[in-house]
Design a protein around this motif. Structure first.
Motif, PDB file in Angstrom:
ATOM      1  N   THR A   1       2.113   6.611   4.702  1.00 18.26           N
ATOM      2  CA  THR A   1       2.439   6.014   3.406  1.00 18.26           C
ATOM      3  C   THR A   1       3.383   6.931   2.624  1.00 18.26           C
ATOM      4  OG1 THR A   1       0.371   6.980   2.614  1.00 18.26           O
ATOM      5  CG2 THR A   1       0.350   4.640   3.180  1.00 18.26           C
ATOM      6  N   PRO A   2       4.105   6.380   1.636  1.00 23.70           N
ATOM      7  CA  PRO A   2       5.013   7.221   0.841  1.00 23.70           C
ATOM      8  C   PRO A   2       4.300   8.332   0.075  1.00 23.70           C
ATOM      9  CG  PRO A   2       5.521   4.898   0.516  1.00 23.70           C
ATOM     10  CD  PRO A   2       4.236   4.950   1.280  1.00 23.70           C
ATOM     11  N   TYR A   3       3.045   8.075  -0.336  1.00 22.57           N
ATOM     12  CA  TYR A   3       2.295   9.057  -1.102  1.00 22.57           C
ATOM     13  C   TYR A   3       1.024   9.451  -0.353  1.00 22.57           C
ATOM     14  CZ  TYR A   3       5.059   6.927  -4.920  1.00 22.57           C
ATOM     15  OH  TYR A   3       6.064   6.418  -5.698  1.00 22.57           O
TER      16      TYR A   3
ATOM     17  N   ARG B   1       4.257  13.179  -3.055  1.00 21.22           N
ATOM     18  CA  ARG B   1       5.182  12.460  -2.176  1.00 21.22           C
ATOM     19  C   ARG B   1       5.051  13.054  -0.775  1.00 21.22           C
ATOM     20  NH1 ARG B   1       8.785   9.130  -4.717  1.00 21.22           N
ATOM     21  NH2 ARG B   1       9.136   9.577  -6.939  1.00 21.22           N
TER      22      ARG B   1
ATOM     23  N   MET C   1       0.850  -1.190   0.000  1.00 19.08           N
ATOM     24  CA  MET C   1       0.000   0.000   0.000  1.00 19.08           C
ATOM     25  C   MET C   1       0.882   1.236   0.000  1.00 19.08           C
ATOM     26  SD  MET C   1      -3.043   1.039   2.639  1.00 19.08           S
ATOM     27  CE  MET C   1      -3.775  -0.583   2.476  1.00 19.08           C
ATOM     28  N   LEU C   2       0.796   2.032  -1.059  1.00 20.58           N
ATOM     29  CA  LEU C   2       1.672   3.185  -1.220  1.00 20.58           C
ATOM     30  C   LEU C   2       1.006   4.503  -0.852  1.00 20.58           C
ATOM     31  CD1 LEU C   2       3.330   2.317  -4.664  1.00 20.58           C
ATOM     32  CD2 LEU C   2       4.314   2.038  -2.380  1.00 20.58           C
ATOM     33  N   THR C   3      -0.319   4.551  -0.884  1.00 19.76           N
ATOM     34  CA  THR C   3      -1.015   5.836  -0.854  1.00 19.76           C
ATOM     35  C   THR C   3      -2.088   5.899   0.218  1.00 19.76           C
ATOM     36  OG1 THR C   3      -0.663   6.139  -3.231  1.00 19.76           O
ATOM     37  CG2 THR C   3      -2.409   7.444  -2.223  1.00 19.76           C
TER      38      THR C   3
ATOM     39  N   GLU D   1       0.117   6.765  -9.401  1.00 19.06           N
ATOM     40  CA  GLU D   1       1.296   6.124  -8.813  1.00 19.06           C
ATOM     41  C   GLU D   1       2.330   5.783  -9.880  1.00 19.06           C
ATOM     42  OE1 GLU D   1      -0.698   4.029  -4.841  1.00 19.06           O
ATOM     43  OE2 GLU D   1      -0.099   2.781  -6.550  1.00 19.06           O
ATOM     44  N   ASP D   2       1.871   5.335 -11.043  1.00 21.09           N
ATOM     45  CA  ASP D   2       2.805   4.957 -12.110  1.00 21.09           C
ATOM     46  C   ASP D   2       3.527   6.176 -12.686  1.00 21.09           C
ATOM     47  OD1 ASP D   2       2.037   2.355 -11.733  1.00 21.09           O
ATOM     48  OD2 ASP D   2       0.756   2.243 -13.513  1.00 21.09           O
TER      49      ASP D   2
ATOM     50  N   HIS E   1      -5.112   0.986  -1.114  1.00 23.96           N
ATOM     51  CA  HIS E   1      -4.830   2.297  -0.548  1.00 23.96           C
ATOM     52  C   HIS E   1      -5.555   2.410   0.786  1.00 23.96           C
ATOM     53  CE1 HIS E   1      -8.671   2.712  -2.639  1.00 23.96           C
ATOM     54  NE2 HIS E   1      -8.970   3.623  -1.731  1.00 23.96           N
TER      55      HIS E   1
ATOM     56  N   ARG F   1      -5.930  -0.334  -7.187  1.00 24.48           N
ATOM     57  CA  ARG F   1      -4.726  -0.328  -6.363  1.00 24.48           C
ATOM     58  C   ARG F   1      -5.122  -0.232  -4.898  1.00 24.48           C
ATOM     59  NH1 ARG F   1       0.116   1.504  -9.155  1.00 24.48           N
ATOM     60  NH2 ARG F   1       0.132   0.159 -10.985  1.00 24.48           N
TER      61      ARG F   1
END
Length: 306
Positions: free
Chosen positions: A78-80, A158, A1-3, A99-100, A30, A28
């Motif tokens: 999260t990173p984002y 970010r 999970m990035l966001t 994200e991409d 989240h 994705r």
């Protein structure tokens, strides 16, 4: 999970469920964090009953969009972090496209916001010659195909870059918090790009009613505060002087425009609020100067267009 997707709502019972339904359909994973700005229209009950079970941060008073994002930022791990209006409904591939697009050196990615008929509302923000942030719908007209800034109605940032740039200007309440943030990211040497495939249908102004006196008050005040914080000094002082001079002569004009931002009382209120916030604004400008790696004049010359 990035966001972590942050949705700020205020009296959003009529449309926030559509936003949450669209987030539940993302392809994705989240985290969804809804900031409820002390809604009194049943929004709290709607959020508690929604099948996606979003996390909710309920504030004791309405802090606006800027205040809501600022209140959520300490809870983001999260990173984002994505900013999303409560009247926006992203398509299922929205988050994946954002994200991409987050390549090295990129600090923010703007979505493609569309009106209900599918026409583009915004692919980001351009910087005008008088320091306005304006919606951009044609990326071919910009330097390197990039917008100057992102539209805060639907964007990905970010988390560390946002914090390092000073976070979100909570005192703006509403409007220009996105363009101010883009200024600071670019002054720090970061890029802002657009992801045309990150599509969001947007009910523009469902909560703030563009054209209303409140809209123009926030819009005019925050543009001046942004310039005083981020722009070259001569540009900020020039635009402040222009605003004040027009305010003085407007009562003498016949046939002045009917828009609320040409009402002398509203413009006087804007100037009074700018004056009250000036000490804090100049302190913020000094902090921004310490962090920047790109010159203010160089950025202005590269991006400000008629």
């Amino acid at each position: 999970m990035l966001t972590t997707v942050v949705v700020v709502t205020w009296r959003g019972a009529g449309h926030v469920a559509e936003c949450l339904d669209a987030l539940a359909a993302q392809d994705r994973p989240h985290r969804t964090l809804v900031v409820d700005n002390a809604s009194t229209d049943g929004t709290a009950a709607l959020l508690a009953a929604h099948p996606s079970a979003p996390e909710v941060l309920r504030l004791p008073r309405n802090t606006g969009y800027a205040g809501g994002i600022a209140a959520a930022l300490p809870a983001v791990r999260t990173p984002y972090v994505a900013w999303l209006n409560d009247d926006a409904a992203p398509t299922p591939g929205w988050l994946a496209a954002l994200e991409d697009a987050m390549a090295p050196g990129v600090a923010a990615v703007s979505s493609r916001l569309e009106y209900a008929d599918g026409t583009a509302q915004s692919l980001g923000v351009r910087l005008t010659a008088d320091g306005h942030g304006a919606d951009l719908t044609d990326l071919t007209a910009t330097a390197g195909g990039e917008p100057f800034g992102f539209c805060g109605g639907a964007a990905l940032l970010r988390t560390d870059a946002l914090r390092e740039a000073g976070g979100v200007p909570a005192r703006f309440f509403c409007y220009y918090e996105d363009t101010d943030t883009a200024w600071r990211l670019r002054l720090a040497g970061r890029r802002v790009v657009a992801a045309p495939g990150a599509v969001v249908r947007h009910r523009h102004g469902a909560s703030t009613h563009p054209g209303s006196p409140r809209f123009h008050r926030w819009n005019e005040r925050n543009r001046l505060l942004m310039l005083l914080r981020c722009a070259p000094g001569r540009v900020a002082l020039r635009e402040l002087a222009r605003f004040a001079a027009l305010t003085v002569v407007l009562p003498l004009r016949r046939g002045r425009p009917r828009a609320a931002n040409f009402r002398p009382w509203l413009r006087c209120r804007v100037l009074a609020e700018v004056a009250a916030l000036l000490p804090a604004t100049l302190l913020a400008r000094r902090a921004i100067s310490r962090r920047r790696t790109v010159g203010r004049h160089a950025l202005w010359r590269a991006w400000a267009r008629g």
